[in-house]
Design a protein around this motif. Structure first.
Motif, PDB file in Angstrom:
ATOM      1  N   ASP A   1       0.858  -1.191   0.000  1.00  0.00           N
ATOM      2  CA  ASP A   1       0.000   0.000   0.000  1.00  0.00           C
ATOM      3  C   ASP A   1       0.892   1.239   0.000  1.00  0.00           C
ATOM      4  O   ASP A   1       1.624   1.477   0.967  1.00  0.00           O
ATOM      5  N   ALA A   2       0.848   1.998  -1.077  1.00  0.00           N
ATOM      6  CA  ALA A   2       1.721   3.164  -1.233  1.00  0.00           C
ATOM      7  C   ALA A   2       1.461   4.242  -0.179  1.00  0.00           C
ATOM      8  O   ALA A   2       2.293   5.124   0.018  1.00  0.00           O
ATOM      9  N   ASN A   3       0.336   4.179   0.515  1.00  0.00           N
ATOM     10  CA  ASN A   3       0.046   5.148   1.569  1.00  0.00           C
ATOM     11  C   ASN A   3       0.604   4.708   2.925  1.00  0.00           C
ATOM     12  O   ASN A   3       0.537   5.463   3.892  1.00  0.00           O
ATOM     13  N   ALA A   4       1.139   3.511   2.978  1.00  0.00           N
ATOM     14  CA  ALA A   4       1.674   2.971   4.237  1.00  0.00           C
ATOM     15  C   ALA A   4       3.200   3.009   4.191  1.00  0.00           C
ATOM     16  O   ALA A   4       3.796   3.031   3.115  1.00  0.00           O
ATOM     17  N   PRO A   5       3.836   2.993   5.360  1.00  0.00           N
ATOM     18  CA  PRO A   5       5.301   2.930   5.364  1.00  0.00           C
ATOM     19  C   PRO A   5       5.773   1.579   4.806  1.00  0.00           C
ATOM     20  O   PRO A   5       5.103   0.559   4.947  1.00  0.00           O
ATOM     21  N   PHE A   6       6.939   1.600   4.182  1.00  0.00           N
ATOM     22  CA  PHE A   6       7.467   0.409   3.524  1.00  0.00           C
ATOM     23  C   PHE A   6       8.099  -0.579   4.509  1.00  0.00           C
ATOM     24  O   PHE A   6       7.960  -1.797   4.356  1.00  0.00           O
ATOM     25  N   ALA A   7       8.796  -0.094   5.528  1.00  0.00           N
ATOM     26  CA  ALA A   7       9.570  -0.957   6.427  1.00  0.00           C
ATOM     27  C   ALA A   7       8.715  -2.033   7.119  1.00  0.00           C
ATOM     28  O   ALA A   7       9.131  -3.206   7.134  1.00  0.00           O
ATOM     29  N   PRO A   8       7.560  -1.727   7.691  1.00  0.00           N
ATOM     30  CA  PRO A   8       6.779  -2.797   8.334  1.00  0.00           C
ATOM     31  C   PRO A   8       6.385  -3.906   7.353  1.00  0.00           C
ATOM     32  O   PRO A   8       6.400  -5.087   7.689  1.00  0.00           O
ATOM     33  N   TRP A   9       6.046  -3.511   6.115  1.00  0.00           N
ATOM     34  CA  TRP A   9       5.684  -4.487   5.093  1.00  0.00           C
ATOM     35  C   TRP A   9       6.897  -5.374   4.780  1.00  0.00           C
ATOM     36  O   TRP A   9       6.795  -6.589   4.713  1.00  0.00           O
ATOM     37  N   LEU A  10       8.047  -4.753   4.609  1.00  0.00           N
ATOM     38  CA  LEU A  10       9.281  -5.478   4.322  1.00  0.00           C
ATOM     39  C   LEU A  10       9.639  -6.426   5.462  1.00  0.00           C
ATOM     40  O   LEU A  10       9.963  -7.596   5.235  1.00  0.00           O
ATOM     41  N   PHE A  11       9.571  -5.940   6.693  1.00  0.00           N
ATOM     42  CA  PHE A  11       9.977  -6.761   7.837  1.00  0.00           C
ATOM     43  C   PHE A  11       8.992  -7.907   8.091  1.00  0.00           C
ATOM     44  O   PHE A  11       9.381  -8.961   8.595  1.00  0.00           O
ATOM     45  N   ALA A  12       7.726  -7.723   7.735  1.00  0.00           N
ATOM     46  CA  ALA A  12       6.765  -8.830   7.843  1.00  0.00           C
ATOM     47  C   ALA A  12       7.140  -9.938   6.857  1.00  0.00           C
ATOM     48  O   ALA A  12       7.126 -11.129   7.204  1.00  0.00           O
ATOM     49  N   ILE A  13       7.496  -9.556   5.648  1.00  0.00           N
ATOM     50  CA  ILE A  13       7.944 -10.548   4.663  1.00  0.00           C
ATOM     51  C   ILE A  13       9.216 -11.227   5.159  1.00  0.00           C
ATOM     52  O   ILE A  13       9.349 -12.455   5.088  1.00  0.00           O
ATOM     53  N   ALA A  14      10.149 -10.448   5.667  1.00  0.00           N
ATOM     54  CA  ALA A  14      11.417 -10.994   6.154  1.00  0.00           C
ATOM     55  C   ALA A  14      11.180 -11.992   7.280  1.00  0.00           C
ATOM     56  O   ALA A  14      11.764 -13.089   7.290  1.00  0.00           O
ATOM     57  N   ARG A  15      10.325 -11.639   8.217  1.00  0.00           N
ATOM     58  CA  ARG A  15      10.028 -12.533   9.344  1.00  0.00           C
ATOM     59  C   ARG A  15       9.418 -13.839   8.833  1.00  0.00           C
ATOM     60  O   ARG A  15       9.828 -14.936   9.227  1.00  0.00           O
ATOM     61  N   ASN A  16       8.471 -13.736   7.914  1.00  0.00           N
ATOM     62  CA  ASN A  16       7.812 -14.929   7.397  1.00  0.00           C
ATOM     63  C   ASN A  16       8.772 -15.813   6.603  1.00  0.00           C
ATOM     64  O   ASN A  16       8.724 -17.042   6.707  1.00  0.00           O
ATOM     65  N   LYS A  17       9.655 -15.210   5.827  1.00  0.00           N
ATOM     66  CA  LYS A  17      10.631 -15.999   5.054  1.00  0.00           C
ATOM     67  C   LYS A  17      11.650 -16.668   5.978  1.00  0.00           C
ATOM     68  O   LYS A  17      12.083 -17.787   5.711  1.00  0.00           O
ATOM     69  N   LEU A  18      12.034 -16.005   7.050  1.00  0.00           N
ATOM     70  CA  LEU A  18      12.938 -16.615   8.024  1.00  0.00           C
ATOM     71  C   LEU A  18      12.259 -17.813   8.685  1.00  0.00           C
ATOM     72  O   LEU A  18      12.854 -18.886   8.803  1.00  0.00           O
ATOM     73  N   ILE A  19      11.013 -17.639   9.078  1.00  0.00           N
ATOM     74  CA  ILE A  19      10.262 -18.744   9.692  1.00  0.00           C
ATOM     75  C   ILE A  19      10.131 -19.901   8.713  1.00  0.00           C
ATOM     76  O   ILE A  19      10.333 -21.067   9.077  1.00  0.00           O
ATOM     77  N   ASP A  20       9.810 -19.608   7.447  1.00  0.00           N
ATOM     78  CA  ASP A  20       9.712 -20.664   6.432  1.00  0.00           C
ATOM     79  C   ASP A  20      11.024 -21.416   6.304  1.00  0.00           C
ATOM     80  O   ASP A  20      11.049 -22.643   6.213  1.00  0.00           O
ATOM     81  N   SER A  21      12.103 -20.680   6.300  1.00  0.00           N
ATOM     82  CA  SER A  21      13.431 -21.296   6.167  1.00  0.00           C
ATOM     83  C   SER A  21      13.734 -22.203   7.362  1.00  0.00           C
ATOM     84  O   SER A  21      14.239 -23.310   7.190  1.00  0.00           O
ATOM     85  N   LEU A  22      13.417 -21.738   8.559  1.00  0.00           N
ATOM     86  CA  LEU A  22      13.661 -22.540   9.756  1.00  0.00           C
ATOM     87  C   LEU A  22      12.789 -23.792   9.763  1.00  0.00           C
ATOM     88  O   LEU A  22      13.236 -24.869  10.167  1.00  0.00           O
ATOM     89  N   ARG A  23      11.558 -23.669   9.301  1.00  0.00           N
ATOM     90  CA  ARG A  23      10.681 -24.844   9.237  1.00  0.00           C
ATOM     91  C   ARG A  23      11.207 -25.862   8.235  1.00  0.00           C
ATOM     92  O   ARG A  23      11.127 -27.065   8.473  1.00  0.00           O
ATOM     93  N   ARG A  24      11.703 -25.392   7.105  1.00  0.00           N
ATOM     94  CA  ARG A  24      12.263 -26.311   6.110  1.00  0.00           C
ATOM     95  C   ARG A  24      13.467 -27.065   6.671  1.00  0.00           C
ATOM     96  O   ARG A  24      13.669 -28.230   6.380  1.00  0.00           O
ATOM     97  N   ARG A  25      14.267 -26.378   7.462  1.00  0.00           N
ATOM     98  CA  ARG A  25      15.461 -27.005   8.025  1.00  0.00           C
ATOM     99  C   ARG A  25      15.114 -27.977   9.143  1.00  0.00           C
ATOM    100  O   ARG A  25      15.853 -28.889   9.429  1.00  0.00           O
ATOM    101  N   GLY A  26      14.001 -27.725   9.816  1.00  0.00           N
ATOM    102  CA  GLY A  26      13.654 -28.540  10.966  1.00  0.00           C
ATOM    103  C   GLY A  26      14.491 -28.119  12.164  1.00  0.00           C
ATOM    104  O   GLY A  26      15.318 -27.213  12.084  1.00  0.00           O
TER     105      GLY A  26
END
Length: 181
Positions: free
Chosen positions: A71-96
């Motif tokens: 959303d161009a009306n929202a700040p970018f950093a929270p959106w980015l960090f939510a993606i980062a957190r989710n990708k880190l969690i996905d990576s950890l789940r894949r590794r077990g």
């Protein structure tokens, strides 16, 4: 940090409107922050930090593929960090859940002689017969026949909780009998 977050938001707005140079500057600006966050997240989870670059690449790919959802009306950093957190969690789940331990650290604590002899199958079978019938049936169903707790509960008309209790009691009793033996 607030200034860089505002700058990131401005760069993302320009990138969404088609400015590829702004998009390149944005990616170059966020990558070191993402790399540091990935290293911290992996280290906190007890994982090797040399895998952080894979996590960062997953994050950047997700940002690229999902940039139209920002959303161009929202700040970018929270959106980015939510993606980062989710990708880190996905990576950890894949590794077990893995813990890396160098066995050389324990070389002197490993005994030279083989462990004491364990009970034979016949001895265990004899001890199983000393268990109460329901506990023995539950233990055999789950441990020997590899039946799930849910299926074992249905088989014996018990609740899943009752099956877990019977299994726990059977294992505790059998362990105590094996130690005495």
């Amino acid at each position: 940090m607030r200034e860089s977050e505002d700058e990131w938001t401005g760069l993302m707005r320009l990138a969404i409107s088609g400015d590829s140079a702004a998009y390149q500057r944005l990616l170059k600006a966020v990558t070191p922050v993402l790399r540091a966050g990935a290293r911290r997240g992996l280290a906190r989870a007890g994982q090797p930090t040399d895998q952080s670059e894979d996590v960062v690449q997953d994050i950047l790919l997700a940002v690229h593929l999902k940039r139209h959802t920002w959303d161009a009306n929202a700040p970018f950093a929270p959106w980015l960090f939510a993606i980062a957190r989710n990708k880190l969690i996905d990576s950890l789940r894949r590794r077990g859940r893995r813990v890396f331990v160098n066995i050389d650290d324990f070389a002197e604590s490993i005994p030279d002689e083989p462990p004491a002899e364990t009970a034979s199958a016949n001895e265990v079978a004899t001890l199983l017969q000393t268990l109460p019938t329901r506990q023995r049936e539950v233990l055999q169903s789950i441990a020997v026949e590899s039946t799930s707790i849910r299926d074992t509960a249905a088989k014996f008309a018990m609740s899943e909780g009752a099956v877990r209790v019977a299994l726990h009691r059977a294992l505790t009793s059998l362990t105590a009998k094996l130690r005495e033996h």
